[in-house]
Design a protein around this motif. Structure first.
Motif, PDB file in Angstrom:
ATOM      1  N   VAL A 323       0.747  -1.389  -0.032  1.00  0.00           N
ATOM      2  CA  VAL A 323      -0.065   0.053  -0.055  1.00  0.00           C
ATOM      3  C   VAL A 323       0.834   1.537  -0.137  1.00  0.00           C
ATOM      4  O   VAL A 323       1.921   1.132   0.739  1.00  0.00           O
ATOM      5  N   PHE A 324       0.594   2.181  -1.043  1.00  0.00           N
ATOM      6  CA  PHE A 324       1.296   3.296  -1.288  1.00  0.00           C
ATOM      7  C   PHE A 324       0.471   4.494  -0.691  1.00  0.00           C
ATOM      8  O   PHE A 324      -0.515   4.555  -1.177  1.00  0.00           O
ATOM      9  N   ASN A 325       0.978   5.352   0.072  1.00  0.00           N
ATOM     10  CA  ASN A 325       0.376   6.686   0.332  1.00  0.00           C
ATOM     11  C   ASN A 325       1.260   7.717   0.188  1.00  0.00           C
ATOM     12  O   ASN A 325       2.609   7.860   0.631  1.00  0.00           O
ATOM     13  N   ALA A 326       1.026   8.901  -0.625  1.00  0.00           N
ATOM     14  CA  ALA A 326       1.798  10.015  -0.978  1.00  0.00           C
ATOM     15  C   ALA A 326       0.901  11.215  -0.771  1.00  0.00           C
ATOM     16  O   ALA A 326      -0.342  11.230  -0.972  1.00  0.00           O
ATOM     17  N   ILE A 327       1.580  12.136  -0.350  1.00  0.00           N
ATOM     18  CA  ILE A 327       1.237  13.449  -0.143  1.00  0.00           C
ATOM     19  C   ILE A 327       1.932  14.648  -0.307  1.00  0.00           C
ATOM     20  O   ILE A 327       3.313  14.291   0.048  1.00  0.00           O
ATOM     21  N   VAL A 328       1.653  15.914  -0.709  1.00  0.00           N
ATOM     22  CA  VAL A 328       2.577  16.871  -0.727  1.00  0.00           C
ATOM     23  C   VAL A 328       2.917  17.461   0.467  1.00  0.00           C
ATOM     24  O   VAL A 328       2.065  17.853   1.269  1.00  0.00           O
ATOM     25  N   ASN A 329       4.233  17.638   1.121  1.00  0.00           N
ATOM     26  CA  ASN A 329       4.338  18.294   2.106  1.00  0.00           C
ATOM     27  C   ASN A 329       4.711  19.711   2.288  1.00  0.00           C
ATOM     28  O   ASN A 329       4.203  20.301   3.176  1.00  0.00           O
TER      29      ASN A 329
END
Length: 604
Positions: A323-329
Motif C-alpha cells: 500500500v502506497f500513500n503519497a502527499i505533498v509536504n
C-alpha cells in the motif's frame, strides 16, 4: 525586499522571488563594482583588475566536427569499462516512456537499482540487497529512440555495506551527442551465507579520482549515519517558532487535496533473483504515486528533479500487498516535495489491517506548462497536526539536502549533530535559484552605523573575527574607496589551503539614513598569479549592507553568492551538522561591539 516579510521567524525557508524586485545585495554590489571598474579599466600605470569569469575562453563545439553517428557508436562499443565498473545500456522504447515521450523516472530507477546491485555483487562475491538510495539528481531527460548507459562502481567498502556511485548518460543516435542524465549513490548490504560472517574486501584504488571518491564516500556515510539526529535537531529548533502559515493567501491548497493511495500485489515478475520484491520495482511504484500527488497540485506535467532518499526498512516477498500513500509536504516556488510511505501486508496482516512499514522516500518535482515554462506551485495550507509536522519536516530536509549536495564533491572536517542555539540577534536565510546558492545573514549590532562601516570595510581586520580568513593584505590601493586584497584561507580536511584576490569597494550613503555598502568580488591581477601552494578560489558576489537603526545601533546584512570553490566552508552549516555561520556572525558582532573606532580591541 529580500528576504520578504512573509518569512517572519522561519529562518531556513528559502524566500520566494518577487517579480520585478531586485536583490538588494546584488544591486548594491553591482553598482559599486561597476563604478570601480569603469574608472580603472582604461590604460594606466598599473594592471587593471579583471573580473573572474567561469568558463572564459571555452569554445562552442563546431557542428561540422561532431562525430558521425555510426563512427561514434562504434567507438563507444569498443570502449572498455574501468576495473570494477558495471555498465548497462538500454534503448528507450515507447513502453519505457511517459505521456511526454520521455523516459519515465520509474523505469530509470529500476535500471539504476539493477546495475548498482550487480556492481555490489561483483565486489562482494555474494548476494546483496539495497539498503538505501540517496542524492539522486536528474539533470536531463531521455527520449524514445535514444540510448541510456548506466555506469555503477563501488567507491568504498565498509564492514558489510558498500557505497555504489551511479552515473547515467544519454546518447542521441543521430548526432552522437552525450549528456549527463542523472547521478546517484546507493548503499548495498551483503547477505551472509549461512552463519558465516561477512567482511568485505577493500576497494582497489587505481587512479587519483578513485582516491577522491573513496575519501568522499566516508564523508557521505557520516552524513547518512547522523541524518536522523540532524533532522531531529532541526525539527526541535523549528518547533520554537510560530506556525509557519501565519497569513491566508488566495490560491492556497489544503494538503488533503494532494493525498494519493495505491495498492500493488507482488507477483513473481516483480521479484529479484533473491526471491524478494525487486527494490527498483518498489521505487518505480513510489515514483508513480508521487507524480500523481504532485500533478494534483500544479495541474501540469511534473518532472522528477531529485530524490532525497529511498530508505528500505524491511523486506517484502511475492504475495504481499503493498500500500502506497503519497502527499505533498511543502512547496518552494517552482519545486514541491512529495512524501511517500509504503506498507506491506501478507494475508493475515491484510485481514487485520496491521502492515509493516518497509519504505519511505521524499521526491522533489518541478513542473512545466505546455510552453515548457516552469510552473510556480501554489502554497500548501497545513490543517492537521500531521500536516504541520510534514510541513516543517520539508523545511528541515531542504536544508539537509543543500548540505549533502555540496558534500558530494567537497569535504569539510566539521563536528556532527551540534545542538543549535541561535541568538535572536542573528537571522539566516538561504536561496537556491537556477543552481545558484546564496546566503544572507542579518544581525543587530550595538554600534553606530558609520563606525561599523569603517571596521567592516577594512579587510585587514577580518582575520581577527572570521576563522575562514588566515591573512588579508592590501596589494593595490586603487583609490580611497577601492582596494585590492590578497587573502589566504585555512586548510580544509587535508587539502591545500585556498587563496583569493578580491576587489573591495566601499560606498557611503548619498543621504542621511541611507545604507552603507561594502562590495566584494574576485579579480585577476597579473602581478599575483596562482601559486602551486594554494588553490586559487573565487568570490562571485559578496558584501555587507549596513543600515542605521538609531545613533548607537545598526543592522548588518551579509550576502554571499556561493561559488563551488568556497562551498566546502559552508557545507556543514547547509547540512545542519555545523553551526559555523552562527559562530562567525557572533564573532563579528563581538568584534564590532568591543573594538575601538580605530579597530583595536577594547579588553576593558
Amino acid at each position: 525586499m529580500w528576504p520578504p516579510p512573509r518569512q517572519k521567524s522561519i529562518l531556513f525557508r528559502p524566500p520566494r522571488a518577487i517579480a520585478g524586485t531586485p536583490n538588494p545585495a546584488s544591486a548594491c554590489t553591482g553598482r559599486a563594482l561597476a563604478a570601480s571598474w569603469e574608472r580603472h579599466s582604461g590604460p594606466g600605470g598599473r594592471a587593471a583588475p579583471v573580473p573572474c569569469r567561469a568558463g572564459a575562453g571555452s569554445a562552442r563545439p563546431d557542428p561540422a566536427r561532431r562525430p558521425r553517428p555510426g563512427v561514434f557508436a562504434a567507438g563507444r562499443a569498443m570502449e572498455r569499462s574501468a576495473p570494477g565498473e558495471v555498465r548497462m545500456s538500454q534503448a528507450v522504447q515507447p513502453a519505457h516512456a511517459n505521456p511526454r515521450g520521455e523516459l519515465s523516472a520509474g523505469q530509470l530507477l529500476k535500471w539504476i537499482d539493477a546495475t548498482a546491485c550487480l556492481a555490489a555483487e561483483r565486489h562482494a562475491g555474494v548476494s546483496c540487497v539495497t539498503a538505501l538510495v540517496d542524492d539522486i539528481q536528474f539533470k536531463e531527460t531521455a527520449r524514445v529512440g535514444q540510448v541510456i548507459t548506466i555506469k555503477a562502481k563501488v567507491t568504498r567498502a565498509f564492514s558489510t555495506s558498500m557505497e555504489i556511485s551511479i552515473k547515467v548518460i544519454v546518447q542521441d543516435m543521430f548526432t552522437g551527442i552525450e549528456k549527463l542524465v542523472s547521478v546517484a549513490f546507493s548503499t548495498f548490504v551483503a547477505k551472509p551465507v549461512g552463519e558465516e560472517k561477512i567482511h568485505l574486501k577493500p576497494v582497489t584504488l587505481l587512479t587519483e579520482q578513485d582516491h577522491v571518491e573513496h575519501n568522499l564516500a566516508s564523508e557521505r556515510r557520516k552524513v547518512r549515519l547522523h541524518h536522523e539526529d540532524t533532522f531531529k535537531n532541526l525539527m526541535k529548533e523549528n518547533s520554537k517558532f510560530d506556525d509557519p502559515i501565519c497569513d491566508e493567501e488566495e490560491g492556497m491548497v489544503p494538503t488533503s487535496g494532494t493525498s494519493v493511495q495505491s495498492i500493488e500485489l507482488v507477483l513473481p515478475p516483480h521479484a529479484n533473483h533473491h526471491g524478494s520484491t525487486f527494490g527498483g520495482q518498489i521505487m518505480a511504484w513510489m515514483e508513480t504515486v508521487a507524480t500523481i500527488s504532485a500533478s494534483r497540485l500544479c495541474r501540469a506535467h511534473p518532472l522528477l528533479k531529485s530524490v532525497d532518499m529511498f530508505k528500505f526498512r524491511g523486506p517484502s516477498t511475492v504475495g504481499d500487498r503493498l500500500v502506497f500513500n503519497a502527499i505533498v509536504n511543502n512547496t518552494f516556488q517552482t519545486c514541491v516535495e512529495v512524501g511517500v510511505r509504503v506498507e506491506a501486508f501478507d494475508c493475515q496482516e491484510w485481514s487485520t489491517g496491521r502492515g509493516r512499514h518497509i519504505n519511505s522516500a521524499f521526491l522533489i518535482y518541478n513542473a512545466v506548462n505546455d510552453e515548457e515554462e516552469l510552473v510556480t506551485f501554489p502554497r500548501i495550507k497545513p490543517v492537521t497536526k500531521d500536516d504541520f509536522r510534514r510541513y516543517r519536516g520539508a523545511l528541515a530536509r531542504k536544508r539537509i539536502r543543500l548540505g549533502r549536495k555540496y558534500v558530494i564533491s567537497h569535504k569539510e572536517e566539521v563536528p556532527l549533530c551540534v545542538q543549535w542555539d541561535i541568538s535572536n540577534q542573528i537571522k539566516i536565510y538561504t536561496l537556491e535559484e537556477h543552481d545558484i546558492l546564496s546566503l544572507w545573514v542579518e544581525k543587530h549590532v550595538e554600534r553606530p552605523a558609520h563606525v561599523t562601516y569603517h571596521l567592516l570595510s577594512d579587510f585587514t581586520k577580518r582575520p581577527s573575527w572570521d576563522p575562514h580568513y588566515v591573512s588579508c593584505e592590501v596589494i593595490d590601493w586603487v583609490s580611497e574607496a577601492d582596494q585590492i586584497y590578497y587573502i589566504t584561507c585555512p586548510v580544509v580536511n587535508g587539502d591545500k589551503p585556498k587563496d583569493l584576490v578580491v576587489l573591495v569597494s566601499r560606498r557611503r550613503p548619498l543621504k542621511d539614513g541611507g545604507t552603507y555598502t561594502v562590495a566584494v568580488k574576485s579579480v585577476i591581477v597579473p602581478s599575483v598569479p596562482p601559486s602551486p601552494q594554494y588553490i586559487r578560489s573565487e568570490i562571485i558576489c559578496a558584501g555587507f549592507l549596513i543600515h542605521a537603526i538609531d545613533s548607537s545601533s545598526c543592522t548588518v546584512s551579509y550576502f554571499n553568492q556561493i561559488s563551488a570553490s568556497i562551498s566546502s566552508y559552508f557545507a556543514g552549516y547547509l547540512g545542519g551538522w555545523s553551526k559555523s555561520i552562527e559562530e562567525t556572525a557572533a564573532s563579528c558582532i563581538q568584534f564590532l561591539e568591543n573594538a575601538t573606532d580605530d579597530g583595536s580591541i577594547n579588553i576593558f
